[in-house]
Design an enzyme around this catalytic site. Structure first.
Site, PDB file in Angstrom:
ATOM      1  CG  LEU A  12      -0.091  50.767  47.324  1.00 47.44           C
ATOM      2  CD1 LEU A  12       0.917  50.127  47.755  1.00 47.44           C
ATOM      3  CD2 LEU A  12      -1.153  50.092  46.400  1.00 47.44           C
ATOM      4  CG  ASP A  13      -6.544  52.842  49.135  1.00 46.88           C
ATOM      5  OD1 ASP A  13      -6.191  52.149  50.120  1.00 46.88           O
ATOM      6  OD2 ASP A  13      -7.436  52.500  48.374  1.00 46.88           O
ATOM      7  CG  LEU A  14      -5.508  55.365  55.656  1.00 40.35           C
ATOM      8  CD1 LEU A  14      -4.174  56.130  55.996  1.00 40.35           C
ATOM      9  CD2 LEU A  14      -6.776  55.946  56.228  1.00 40.35           C
TER      10      LEU A  14
END
Length: 244
Positions: free
Chosen positions: A108-110
């Protein structure tokens, strides 16, 4: 049957032991970082038996433990990597100290939140990431602006964005709140930043993204930052061929 008698290939062994992915393990072997029974390992096809001693960077690697899986509610503001070159806080720095070394199933990105699966078995992580596994990944997505039904039809048909082909994405409107719309989004492929990229192409910028399910595993009522292990019996039922 022959492979069972000889053990398992060393790259798979290192992956299951949580040392690295198979691809990274092969790179470590090529770099001369892996030894077995005090001799350098020169090929990833070498087999490891129960009495063999494997050493990586001078440290002995324990025999892989039983395969385990955890559900983690990732908050936004953390990157899904063991070490970030930009010095940003990582998921793994915020996990409970009593957790063994784990790797994530996908990322999951930032700025994304929600369900992140963690495992001590790199081979399992790879298996669950493959599109051929067929597991549906479900999200709640908040976009800025109203949503024309024609745009949802385009998602369902699949899209090409900046030369990258994205498979069909199922999306439906959940609710409208002033200038924002909440969508339920489901996909099976999960390319890098896929939802954000296709939504940007439709002029629907994503302002919040929460993964609520990965295959049969649900975020449920897991609080932000909380980790909960999946029962071993349930894991074996949901992942055929996993064994004990």
């Amino acid at each position: 049957m022959v492979e069972e008698q000889r053990g398992e290939r060393i790259a798979k062994f290192l992956s299951r032991a949580g040392v690295a992915s198979r691809r990274d393990a092969e790179a470590m072997i090529a770099a001369g970082r892996v030894r077995m029974n005090n001799a350098p390992v020169e090929h990833p096809a070498v087999f490891v038996g129960p009495t063999d001693i494997v050493v990586v960077d001078g440290k002995a690697v324990a025999q892989p433990e039983r395969t385990r899986l955890w559900r983690y509610h990732k908050p936004d503001g953390l990157v899904t990597t063991h070490k970030d070159p930009e010095g940003r806080p990582t998921v793994f720095e915020h996990l409970p100290k009593d957790l063994p070394r784990v790797i994530s199933v996908g990322r999951l990105d930032l700025t994304s939140e929600g369900l992140l699966l963690l495992t001590n078995d790199g081979a399992l992580a790879r298996q669950l990431e493959l599109p051929s596994t067929g597991w549906l990944r479900r999200y709640r997505v908040r976009v800025h602006g109203g949503v024309d039904p024609k745009k949802l039809t385009r998602l369902a048909e699949g899209m090409v964005v900046d030369g990258v082909k994205f498979g069909p994405i199922e999306a439906s409107v959940d609710s409208v709140q002033r200038a924002n719309t909440w969508l339920s989004v489901s996909l099976r492929e999960g390319k890098n930043r896929e939802i954000r990229r296709v939504m940007d192409a439709l002029l629907l910028p994503v302002t919040r993204l929460i993964r609520v399910a990965y295959g049969p595993f649900q975020l449920g009522l897991l609080a932000k930052g909380e980790v909960e292990e999946v029962n071993g019996k349930i894991l074996r039922e949901q992942v055929p061929g996993l064994g004990k």
